[in-house]
Design a protein around this motif. Structure first.
Motif, PDB file in Angstrom:
ATOM      1  N   UNK A 112       0.987  -1.328   0.148  1.00  0.00           N
ATOM      2  CA  UNK A 112      -0.457  -0.062  -0.228  1.00  0.00           C
ATOM      3  C   UNK A 112       0.741   1.419  -0.016  1.00  0.00           C
ATOM      4  N   UNK A 113       2.316   1.126   0.830  1.00  0.00           N
ATOM      5  CA  UNK A 113       2.817   2.573   0.931  1.00  0.00           C
ATOM      6  C   UNK A 113       3.617   2.790  -0.510  1.00  0.00           C
ATOM      7  N   UNK A 114       3.628   1.700  -1.313  1.00  0.00           N
ATOM      8  CA  UNK A 114       4.095   1.764  -2.187  1.00  0.00           C
ATOM      9  C   UNK A 114       3.205   2.307  -3.575  1.00  0.00           C
ATOM     10  N   UNK A 115       1.784   1.736  -3.342  1.00  0.00           N
ATOM     11  CA  UNK A 115       0.948   2.106  -3.925  1.00  0.00           C
ATOM     12  C   UNK A 115       0.428   4.135  -3.967  1.00  0.00           C
ATOM     13  N   UNK A 116       0.605   4.115  -2.178  1.00  0.00           N
ATOM     14  CA  UNK A 116       0.943   5.425  -2.218  1.00  0.00           C
ATOM     15  C   UNK A 116       1.069   6.037  -2.872  1.00  0.00           C
ATOM     16  N   UNK A 117       2.781   6.265  -2.864  1.00  0.00           N
ATOM     17  CA  UNK A 117       3.297   6.961  -3.167  1.00  0.00           C
ATOM     18  C   UNK A 117       4.022   7.307  -5.382  1.00  0.00           C
ATOM     19  N   UNK A 118       3.834   5.873  -4.900  1.00  0.00           N
ATOM     20  CA  UNK A 118       3.161   6.114  -6.873  1.00  0.00           C
ATOM     21  C   UNK A 118       2.268   7.175  -7.724  1.00  0.00           C
ATOM     22  N   UNK A 119       0.914   7.059  -6.768  1.00  0.00           N
ATOM     23  CA  UNK A 119       0.098   7.915  -8.235  1.00  0.00           C
ATOM     24  C   UNK A 119       0.344   8.750  -6.850  1.00  0.00           C
ATOM     25  N   UNK A 120       0.603   9.120  -5.537  1.00  0.00           N
ATOM     26  CA  UNK A 120       0.705  10.644  -5.447  1.00  0.00           C
ATOM     27  C   UNK A 120       1.661  11.494  -6.618  1.00  0.00           C
ATOM     28  N   UNK A 121       2.841  10.190  -7.633  1.00  0.00           N
ATOM     29  CA  UNK A 121       3.976  10.952  -8.117  1.00  0.00           C
ATOM     30  C   UNK A 121       3.754  11.483  -9.179  1.00  0.00           C
ATOM     31  N   UNK A 122       2.249   9.881 -10.031  1.00  0.00           N
ATOM     32  CA  UNK A 122       1.214  10.321 -10.971  1.00  0.00           C
ATOM     33  C   UNK A 122       0.890  11.950 -10.759  1.00  0.00           C
ATOM     34  N   UNK A 123      -0.250  11.555  -9.715  1.00  0.00           N
ATOM     35  CA  UNK A 123      -0.720  13.116  -9.498  1.00  0.00           C
ATOM     36  C   UNK A 123      -0.168  14.083  -9.603  1.00  0.00           C
ATOM     37  N   UNK A 124       1.320  14.582  -9.172  1.00  0.00           N
ATOM     38  CA  UNK A 124       1.366  15.730  -9.333  1.00  0.00           C
ATOM     39  C   UNK A 124       2.221  15.818 -10.563  1.00  0.00           C
TER      40      UNK A 124
END
Length: 765
Positions: free
Chosen positions: A316-328
């Protein structure tokens, strides 16, 4: 063996008739010939034919006229400067076929020669177009090049890709995305290069990203343990075409624009239902969809059920970081922030079977509005919006803005890559500034870190555990109580609670918040005293002894299979039994859920449980001693062992050790003593740890001096004492005490004219 009777060099210019010249032996086994000069820009195909004394012949390249060894007479297309040239040479007929409307979707490779920076030559490689059918017959088309296994690109890559697209146009802005991911860290990412690609058609020559490892075996093995053994899937929309080359039903299909979006969801258990929207891109022959189907099914759930089911399946932590990156970075053509569930991959990490999200083909970057929603759409949004996940997601947004996604850091890099790519990236820099400012303004970063249970005041209880509640800003990624991590339940973006075991009597607790990198957050500390008037919680089970270099004949064999394998021992310091069912064991502390202990695994009071680190979990339940078999092995060069609570977060006992000596264990003395680790020549699996009593091995005298030597255990403290008369009631310490650094200790003592001395040796720890 039959000699060389003749060697000829065959050549043909621009697909014309073949001619040949004789090659002369110039030195031993070397042959050479000079071809006639050609006009600038001429493409020449060639091969060598050799014949022996019996007129048997062979070619190089082996295909002869069907091979593709090519050179082009200087055409002036190469550029000078910091960016390398990558030249693809193909015959005109092959280039025409490669780009033919009825062929662009083919993945069959056509022959070519590649020149790396106009110096290194790769003959007879394979070239095809890359991408989906909406990207193969457009000006931004890219290429995939397959190399001969005997001559890999840069010595390691079997294939590379040339990516010329930036969204729907030609450009290299995606290289900035790769740089941001690398610098921010924690995001699966590629290491690409920028090149000037000289293509078979002049109109396609431009700057390009040279994609090397991508997410193939080379990358996976460099990033994850046994990485290439894990399956990977590419999420893709279903594309179709109803157009044919001649307009008839039977005609050859040509690229069309038909597509159907397929979100991640529960479509049953049949692999065929998932095959076309989740394309297996690694280990295809393994045909293992089990983990990805189980994960996809959770995307149809909601609420607490969704939360509980996704945690064991996804990092979950990796998913949240990856999609936060895409949002940015504002991806417009991709899942979550775009309108199509594609352009990302999912990878099953072999060590713990958790699924990771992998960014893929995010060239439509910096396109979404700088004020777009922080959270995207699709079924993934349900997972992101779960309170604990949203807290983590916001924390990653804040972390990446502070470290990487800001104009202070990216000014240099937009300029640097702009020079290499020959593009003006100032507009991207402006977007980064605007997006970072907008996102930062939406984040609750100023919430105080505080204990709210009983309004933060001390209190008493009769229970062995208590639920402690509090508030905290999104900068807090984890919480420790008295230096121990606990599983935190975020009930909202800024409100948390955790379940805390209590000892009998007074429990003075210091609660501290740490950021995503394990660094204490400023002002994120609070204290409270909880008095437990009842019975205290049991002490945690301890990793007590381990041997990472166990070998015959001096080691210990597993009674189940007779093999000498790594092992470690768990010890229960309590007088009552402890049930370890559901706890986790790992040799990678950053992956605490690597292997879960099966049910009904109880360790007796003050008892021991042996674990074979042999990666043979099929042996569990087969031995008479109740030993466990974990799905990892230990490194004799040093690593870690961890026992984690069933929540997969709270460590019960961890140890990190260095290089090991064969058939010498390390462990705690006395059993369970977390402050003392010693090597043990006498290893004691399933039994109390033992250190041999000290023993003198030598005594030598010189005028006024006595030198004593004794056998020692490295890391143990010793105190040497003496008497001048055995009848004396006390012994005198020879100061100072001695810390043994190896297996033998020497100590010289001035005897001060005493007619006799008696010595004794104490082990003080």
């Amino acid at each position: 063996p039959d000699g060389v009777s003749s060697v000829r060099l065959w050549y043909a210019s621009e697909g014309g008739a073949w001619s040949s010249v004789t090659m002369s032996n110039v030195s031993g086994t070397a042959y050479a010939a000079i071809l006639p000069g050609q006009a600038a820009g001429t493409l020449v195909q060639f091969y060598v034919e050799g014949r022996d004394g019996f007129n048997a012949g062979s070619f190089f390249p082996a295909g002869g006229t069907n091979s593709r060894a090519l050179y082009r007479v200087n055409d002036g297309q190469a550029i000078a400067g910091p960016t390398r040239n990558f030249r693809i040479l193909m015959t005109q007929a092959d280039a025409t076929l490669l780009h033919a409307t009825t062929n662009v979707l083919s993945n069959e490779s056509l022959g070519a020669t590649v020149l790396n920076d106009e110096q290194e030559i790769f003959y007879d490689v394979g070239v095809r177009l890359k991408g989906s059918f909406v990207g193969r017959n457009v000006p931004r088309v890219g290429f995939t090049v397959d190399f001969d296994p005997t001559q890999l690109f840069r010595g390691i890559h079997e294939a590379v890709s040339l990516d010329r697209s930036q969204g729907a146009s030609i450009g290299q802005g995606e290289i900035l995305v790769k740089h941001i991911a690398s610098h921010a860290g924690g995001i699966p990412n590629m290491y690409d290069d920028l090149v000037h690609v000289i293509t078979p058609r002049a109109q396609d020559t431009s700057m390009a990203q040279l994609r090397m490892a991508a997410f193939g075996d080379v990358y996976l093995d460099s990033q994850y343990h046994n990485g290439s053994s894990g399956p990977m899937y590419e999420s893709e929309v279903l594309r179709y075409s109803s157009t044919t080359a001649d307009g008839t039903t039977e005609g050859l299909k040509v690229p069309g624009a038909g597509l159907v979006n397929v979100d991640l969801a529960d479509y049953g258990t049949n692999t065929e239902t998932y095959r076309w929207s989740l394309l297996q891109s690694n280990n295809r022959s393994g045909e293992d969809y089990s983990r990805i189907i189980a994960m996809s099914q959770t995307f149809s759930l909601t609420g607490t059920t969704l939360d509980a089911r996704t945690k064991p399946l996804m990092d979950i932590n990796e998913w949240m970081r990856t999609w936060a990156f895409e949002s940015l970075i504002g991806v417009s053509d991709g899942y979550f922030t775009g309108n199509s569930p594609h352009n990302f991959r999912m990878y099953v990490r072999p060590d713990d079977q958790k699924v990771l999200a992998m960014p893929w083909d995010w060239d439509s970057c910096f396109v979404k509005s700088a004020t777009a929603n922080l959270v995207g759409t699709g079924n993934l949004a349900k997972i992101v919006n779960l309170p604990g996940n949203l807290h983590t997601y916001y924390g990653h947004l804040n972390d990446m803005i502070n470290t990487t996604f800001n104009t202070a850091y990216m000014t240099r890099w937009t300029q640097h890559y702009g020079v290499l790519a020959g593009q003006d990236f100032s507009g991207i820099l402006t977007y980064i500034g605007q997006r970072a400012s907008f996102v930062q303004g939406q984040l609750p970063t100023g919430i105080p870190f505080a204990i709210t249970s009983n309004l933060g005041n001390d209190f008493g209880t009769n229970n062995t555990q208590v639920v402690l509640s509090g508030t905290g800003p999104i900068q807090v990624g984890s919480i420790q109580v008295n230096g121990v991590d606990y599983a935190v339940n975020w009930t909202s973006i800024t409100n948390w609670n955790l379940t805390l075991p209590l000892s009998a009597g007074t429990n003075s607790l210091t609660v501290r918040g740490f950021d995503l990198n394990g660094v204490p957050v400023a002002n994120a500390t609070d204290t409270i005293i909880i008095t437990n008037n009842g019975v205290g919680a049991p002490q945690p089970v301890v990793v007590n002894e381990w041997m990472a270099d166990n070998a015959a004949p001096g080691g210990i064999a597993d009674p189940v299979d007779g093999l000498f394998k790594d092992w470690f021992e768990l010890y229960n310091p309590n007088a009552t039994p402890i049930d370890l069912s559901g706890c986790y064991l790992t040799d990678t502390l950053s992956q605490p859920t690597q292997w879960q202990i099966p049910t009904n695994r109880v360790i007796a009071g003050n008892g021991f449980l042996l674990v074979w680190a042999d990666n043979l979990t099929n042996l569990n339940g087969m031995g008479a001693n109740g030993d466990l078999h974990a799905n990892f092995q230990l490194s004799k060069g040093g690593e870690a062992i961890g026992l984690f609570a069933p929540d997969g977060v709270r460590p019960l006992s961890t140890v990190t050790f260095g290089a090991q000596e064969q058939n010498v264990s390390q462990g705690r003395f006395r059993d369970g003593n977390t402050n003392g680790i010693f090597p043990m020549v006498t290893f004691t699996p399933r039994q109390a740890n033992f250190l041999p009593a000290p023993r003198f091995s030598q005594l030598s005298l010189s005028p006024g001096l006595a030198t004593l030597v004794w056998e020692a255990v490295p890391g143990v403290n010793y105190q040497l004492q003496y008497k001048t008369n055995l009848a004396d009631g006390s012994w005198t310490d020879l100061s100072p005490g001695v810390l043994a650094t190896n297996s033998s200790v020497s100590f010289t003592n001035a005897i001060n004219g005493d007619p006799q001395r008696f010595y004794r040796l104490l082990r003080t720890n």
